[in-house]
Design a protein around this motif. Structure first.
Motif, PDB file in Angstrom:
ATOM      1  N   THR A 196     -72.187 -66.348   5.044  1.00  0.00           N
ATOM      2  CA  THR A 196     -70.509 -65.368   5.330  1.00  0.00           C
ATOM      3  C   THR A 196     -69.687 -65.464   4.597  1.00  0.00           C
ATOM      4  O   THR A 196     -68.991 -64.464   4.802  1.00  0.00           O
ATOM      5  CB  THR A 196     -70.344 -66.686   6.108  1.00  0.00           C
ATOM      6  N   GLY A 199     -70.635 -61.053   4.832  1.00  0.00           N
ATOM      7  CA  GLY A 199     -70.204 -61.233   5.244  1.00  0.00           C
ATOM      8  C   GLY A 199     -71.727 -61.097   6.085  1.00  0.00           C
ATOM      9  O   GLY A 199     -71.848 -60.225   7.338  1.00  0.00           O
ATOM     10  N   TYR A 200     -73.017 -61.726   5.962  1.00  0.00           N
ATOM     11  CA  TYR A 200     -74.227 -62.095   7.204  1.00  0.00           C
ATOM     12  C   TYR A 200     -73.261 -63.247   8.423  1.00  0.00           C
ATOM     13  O   TYR A 200     -72.760 -63.504   8.484  1.00  0.00           O
ATOM     14  CB  TYR A 200     -74.935 -62.854   6.192  1.00  0.00           C
ATOM     15  N   ASP A 201     -74.247 -62.690   9.402  1.00  0.00           N
ATOM     16  CA  ASP A 201     -74.093 -62.878  10.618  1.00  0.00           C
ATOM     17  C   ASP A 201     -73.888 -64.066  10.406  1.00  0.00           C
ATOM     18  O   ASP A 201     -75.571 -64.435  10.566  1.00  0.00           O
ATOM     19  CB  ASP A 201     -74.608 -62.081  11.437  1.00  0.00           C
ATOM     20  N   GLY A 253     -69.487 -62.536  10.553  1.00  0.00           N
ATOM     21  CA  GLY A 253     -69.947 -61.544  10.102  1.00  0.00           C
ATOM     22  C   GLY A 253     -70.455 -60.387  11.071  1.00  0.00           C
ATOM     23  O   GLY A 253     -71.136 -60.814  11.514  1.00  0.00           O
ATOM     24  N   LYS A 255     -72.891 -58.646   9.242  1.00  0.00           N
ATOM     25  CA  LYS A 255     -74.156 -57.999   7.853  1.00  0.00           C
ATOM     26  C   LYS A 255     -75.252 -58.615   8.586  1.00  0.00           C
ATOM     27  O   LYS A 255     -75.589 -60.001   8.927  1.00  0.00           O
ATOM     28  CB  LYS A 255     -74.535 -58.170   6.763  1.00  0.00           C
TER      29      LYS A 255
END
Length: 488
Positions: A196, A199-201, A253, A255
């Motif tokens: 996170t 920026g990842y989901d 996030g 991405k």
């Protein structure tokens, strides 16, 4: 109390007194550590070389750069960014990932063929990064040092074989230290933190655990059950834990990058690569090295990068074939039979299927169970092959003929059906109109079952894949026996 016992107690007292107790920056917990960072890195570098030689790296530089780049961003935002982090893809069909001390992290190509987005991959890599930042491996080593006053390097061989060099191939596998369930949960939390931050989901981590649950349930089909599931918390419990953490911490996030990820998976080898050898029953064929060999019926077989072998049902006898250095069977036999503790007998020059060879029987003196065996060194294709069978000495008579039959079965491979086999590969396709997994399998002549396609596409069995979605199919790679069955 005996003198040795007093010495052990004294040594333990010294270790406990001098052990470093510090707060781990990743977990916030105090830890007693007998392994300093420099030693941790040195241990990781040594084990990293063994991973490369025993498992091997996936031979695709673009894939390696891609994974290394993801890892670099995760590591840079961890609590231990100064470690010599390396992230690599190993050439293993199992759905797996693991980490060594000092920042050496690996994912398998089997894992990559099953996940569907960069975010899912980052979730797994973040988890393994968490094992390193939390120093879980060195913590396990410290605990064993305190218990045994001996450094455990993370790899185990059978004690009665360890004195005889590469006879220890009997284990035919690396056994890494196992983590507690608390460690695994902690690594999940750290992995969530790291992904996170980039920026990842975070919901992609939940998807990963659901995938692992399905792979585990598919044991015995095209995939292999992840080795790590036996010591990890159940995937569904991990999914629930992470879902709760996402909600309580308000994590988010955007991405995911599924299409970009699938571009790197397109064309990747799926399942075991038959070019590196494969079994039909107990018959083993190696197309690249152009040989074949028959192992004893009913024995459990295994093929690895540096060895192929079989173990008896009672696990009291081994037959194993390996390549050894040099071009002379006589030179290789001399080096083997002169090992300390080896007592040779009946060594003689011979031929095996027309190839120059040296055969011998031997005994290996051990502090525990004495070992008796039969060994042959065969010159073939400018290489020397060592064919070895051994068992505890009291059981020699029961296995001597079995060893001879296996050794004498080594022969050149000339059948084009076996020489020309190719691996199964992932093909990424665009679904232009909604289709079922079964229809997808028929359209592309898939060489795995529809249930496996459903798993690797992360859709329910029998589900319809919507139009406009990318999908993975597995094509090619039928072995001779499979081709014969398909033609009937």
């Amino acid at each position: 109390m005996t003198d040795p016992a007093r010495r052990r107690v004294a040594a333990l007292a010294v270790l406990v007194t001098t052990a470093a107790c510090a707060t781990n920056p990743a977990t916030g917990h105090k830890q007693i550590m007998l392994v300093g960072e420099a030693q941790e890195i040195a241990m990781g570098k040594e084990a990293d070389q063994q991973v490369g030689s025993s498992i091997g790296l996936y031979p695709d530089e673009a894939v390696q750069r891609y994974v290394a780049g993801i890892g670099a961003t995760l590591a840079a935002n961890s609590e231990r960014p100064s470690l010599p982090w390396t992230y690599r893809v190993v050439d293993d069909a199992a759905v797996n990932a693991f980490a060594l001390p000092g920042g050496f992290v690996y994912v398998t190509r089997g894992l990559m063929t099953h996940v569907n987005s960069e975010a899912e991959l980052a979730a797994v890599m973040g988890h393994e990064t968490g094992h390193v930042t939390a120093r879980h491996t060195v913590s396990q080593i410290t605990k064993q040092q305190l218990a045994t006053i001996g450094l455990v390097a993370g790899m185990i061989v059978q004690p009665e074989l360890a004195r005889f060099g590469d006879l220890a191939q009997a284990g035919m596998g690396l056994l890494f230290l196992k983590f507690s369930r608390n460690d695994e949960t902690q690594a999940d939390d750290l992995g969530l933190r790291y992904m996170t931050r980039e920026g990842y989901d975070p919901q992609e981590m939940v998807k990963m655990f659901n995938l692992l649950d399905r792979v585990g349930a598919e044991e015995g089909s095209e995939g292999r059950v992840p080795a790590w599931l036996s010591t990890h918390p159940a995937p569904e419990n991990r999914a629930q834990h992470i879902e709760a953490a996402i909600q309580s911490q308000g994590l988010s996030g955007a991405k995911v990058d599924a299409r970009g990820y699938l571009q790197h998976v397109d064309g990747m080898v799926f399942g075991e690569n038959p070019r590196e050898g494969f079994f039909e029953g107990t018959a083993f064929f190696h197309p690249d090295l152009r040989f074949q060999m028959e192992f004893p019926r009913g024995w459990k077989t295994q093929n690895q990068k540096q060895a192929v072998g079989a173990i008896s049902p009672q696990e009291d006898a081994i037959v194993v074939m390996t390549l050894v250095p040099g071009t002379s069977a006589e030179e290789a036999a001399t080096a083997f039979l002169r090992q300390q503790g080896i007592q040779p007998a009946d060594a003689q020059r011979t031929t095996i299927h027309g190839r120059p060879a040296v055969e011998a029987t031997f005994q290996a003196v051990s502090d525990q169970t004495p070992i008796a065996g039969r060994v042959a060194f065969v010159e073939y294709g400018e290489k020397v092959y060592r064919l070895l069978g051994y068992t505890p000495t009291p059981r020699w008579n029961g296995y001597a003929r079995v060893f001879d039959d296996a050794i004498m079965s080594f022969a050149p491979l000339t059948d084009r059906r076996y020489l020309d086999v190719e691996p199964k590969r992932v093909k990424v396709v665009d679904v232009t109109q909604a289709t079922t997994v079964e229809a997808l399998a028929r359209r592309y002549d898939a060489t795995v079952t529809p249930s496996v396609l459903a798993i690797i596409n992360q859709v329910p069995a029998g589900a319809t894949i919507p139009a406009g979605s990318p999908a993975k199919v597995v094509i090619g790679g039928r072995l001779p026996r499979e081709a014969r069955a398909a033609s009937r």
